[in-house]
Design an enzyme around this catalytic site. Structure first.
Site, PDB file in Angstrom:
ATOM      1  N   CYS A  32       0.949  -1.244   0.021  1.00 30.30           N
ATOM      2  CA  CYS A  32       0.134   0.147  -0.012  1.00 30.30           C
ATOM      3  C   CYS A  32       0.986   1.292   0.016  1.00 30.30           C
ATOM      4  O   CYS A  32       0.598   2.091  -0.834  1.00 30.30           O
ATOM      5  CB  CYS A  32      -0.969   0.077   1.240  1.00 30.30           C
ATOM      6  SG  CYS A  32      -0.213   0.235   2.731  1.00 30.30           S
TER       7      CYS A  32
ATOM      8  N   HIS B 223      -5.903   1.641  -4.138  1.00 31.03           N
ATOM      9  CA  HIS B 223      -5.015   1.151  -3.170  1.00 31.03           C
ATOM     10  C   HIS B 223      -4.278  -0.190  -3.618  1.00 31.03           C
ATOM     11  O   HIS B 223      -4.993  -0.924  -4.234  1.00 31.03           O
ATOM     12  CB  HIS B 223      -5.564   1.417  -1.907  1.00 31.03           C
ATOM     13  CG  HIS B 223      -6.681   0.252  -1.544  1.00 31.03           C
ATOM     14  ND1 HIS B 223      -6.885  -0.251  -0.156  1.00 31.03           N
ATOM     15  CD2 HIS B 223      -7.628  -0.183  -2.430  1.00 31.03           C
ATOM     16  CE1 HIS B 223      -7.906  -1.274  -0.480  1.00 31.03           C
ATOM     17  NE2 HIS B 223      -8.421  -1.033  -1.613  1.00 31.03           N
TER      18      HIS B 223
ATOM     19  N   HIS C 189      -2.376   1.385   7.259  1.00 26.85           N
ATOM     20  CA  HIS C 189      -2.955   1.070   5.716  1.00 26.85           C
ATOM     21  C   HIS C 189      -2.904   2.553   5.124  1.00 26.85           C
ATOM     22  O   HIS C 189      -3.500   3.687   5.765  1.00 26.85           O
ATOM     23  CB  HIS C 189      -4.148   0.395   5.558  1.00 26.85           C
ATOM     24  CG  HIS C 189      -4.397   0.087   3.918  1.00 26.85           C
ATOM     25  ND1 HIS C 189      -3.783  -0.701   3.276  1.00 26.85           N
ATOM     26  CD2 HIS C 189      -5.473   0.384   3.313  1.00 26.85           C
ATOM     27  CE1 HIS C 189      -4.118  -0.858   2.188  1.00 26.85           C
ATOM     28  NE2 HIS C 189      -5.198  -0.218   1.860  1.00 26.85           N
TER      29      HIS C 189
END
Length: 361
Positions: free
Chosen positions: A275, A335, A323
């Site tokens: 990510c 993402h 994240h």
């Protein structure tokens, strides 16, 4: 998973929302419905896993992948530290070599000065004056001697400073080696944890039949859908009207070009991403360097109120900032979700939002 090029994963365990989830409030769309479970008969094999049990599996998977994501950030941070410390050691080594060469030159010059003094016989100036046939020439020479003495003192002082610098460089290098070793250990520990968590998740999923995996995927979509719907129903989207900056537009273009590429923990492209690898590379392509990990992106970049969010900004998820995604507008993000998934578009509210940061504030 085996050794990775770079390593760490990130975790948005909730899976990608359907495209309809990204719609603004007021747009009609239907929630995905779970697949019907076949009814069991006395002669049938054991009854399939119930939706309740699958929901427990989903929660366990989310926890495992989240733990792996946290470890991924730790791995990426440790790797950055190792690279930084290695570079510092190389720099110190160059300074030490240069200092040693300078010290050798100074010693050579000091030795030449000492030899010259020895050749003069070491007599005091008064004696040289009395023995000189040309007092005027002697006095001129005496001036040069005084200059030479001052130069010698400066030479000795520089030798002392150079020696002190070398000792300091050596001490700094020793400290950096210790940090480097600690960083390597932290990196290895993080990698071990990542692989352990991912392996546990994969083993858990491998126990499911094909039909159960499909139902599990539906449950993941439903969870993401419900979170996105609640976020949209709050009316937040009507307040988000920011236009992308030129750099933000370039970052979005880069991320969009990566759609469909596999997630890989610790990866920064060009074929796979985690990510924060995706977001850091997207912004690097736009000409702005940002921290490598989602946690450091949250710590170091300027925080923006969500209503002021614009395409290109980064949305940080989970309380531990484990994240990150790139906001692309209209309530959507791009993402790299987790192992087994690909870079994709999802609803910005489909995961737990911690906050928003802006790389080009």
């Amino acid at each position: 998973m085996g050794t990775r090029k770079r390593g760490l994963i990130t975790a948005a365990v909730t899976v990608v929302c359907a495209v309809t989830v990204l719609a603004a409030p007021g747009t009609a769309f239907a929630a995905p419905s779970p697949s019907p479970s076949p009814s069991a008969s006395p002669s049938s094999p054991p009854a399939p896993v119930s939706n309740k049990e699958l929901e427990e599996v989903r929660a366990k998977l989310e926890k495992l992948y989240h733990s792996a994501a946290v470890a991924t950030d730790a791995y990426n941070a440790a790797e950055e530290a190792v690279e930084r410390q290695s570079a510092e050691i190389v720099s110190l080594a160059k300074k030490i070599v240069k200092g040693q060469e300078r010290l050798a030159e100074l010693k050579k010059r000091a030795g030449a000065a000492a030899a010259a003094q020895y050749r003069s016989g070491g007599l005091p100036d008064e004696a040289h004056l009395m023995l000189s046939d040309d007092p005027g020439a002697f006095l001129d020479g005496a001036g040069r001697v005084l200059q030479g003495q001052r130069a010698t003192k400066g030479l000795l002082a520089e030798m002392t400073r150079t020696q002190q610098d070398l000792e300091l460089y050596a001490k700094d290098a020793s400290a950096q080696w210790q940090k480097l070793e600690a960083g390597r250990k932290a990196k290895a520990a993080a990698q071990k944890k990542i692989e352990k968590q991912i392996k546990a998740a994969e083993q858990l999923e491998s126990q499911l039949e094909k039909e159960e995996k499909e139902r599990l995927a539906e449950l993941e979509k439903e969870a993401a859908y419900a979170a996105q719907t609640a976020w949209l129903d709050s009316g937040i989207l009507k307040d988000i009207k920011g236009q992308a900056s030129e750099q933000g537009r370039k970052a979005v273009e880069y991320a969009s070009a990566q759609l469909g590429k596999p997630y890989e923990w610790g990866a920064e492209g060009p074929m796979t991403y985690d990510c924060s690898g995706l977001t850091s590379e997207a912004w690097a392509s736009a000409g702005t360097g940002i921290p490598r990990t989602s946690q450091e992106q949250w710590k170091q970049l300027e925080r923006i109120d969500i209503k002021d969010m614009r395409p290109g900004d980064l949305i940080i998820y989970n309380e531990d900032a484990s994240h990150v995604a790139l906001y692309i507008g209209d309530g959507a993000i791009i993402h790299a979700p987790r192992p087994g998934r690909t870079v994709t578009i999802a609803g910005a509210g489909s995961m737990r939002i911690l906050g928003v940061v802006r790389p080009d504030a």
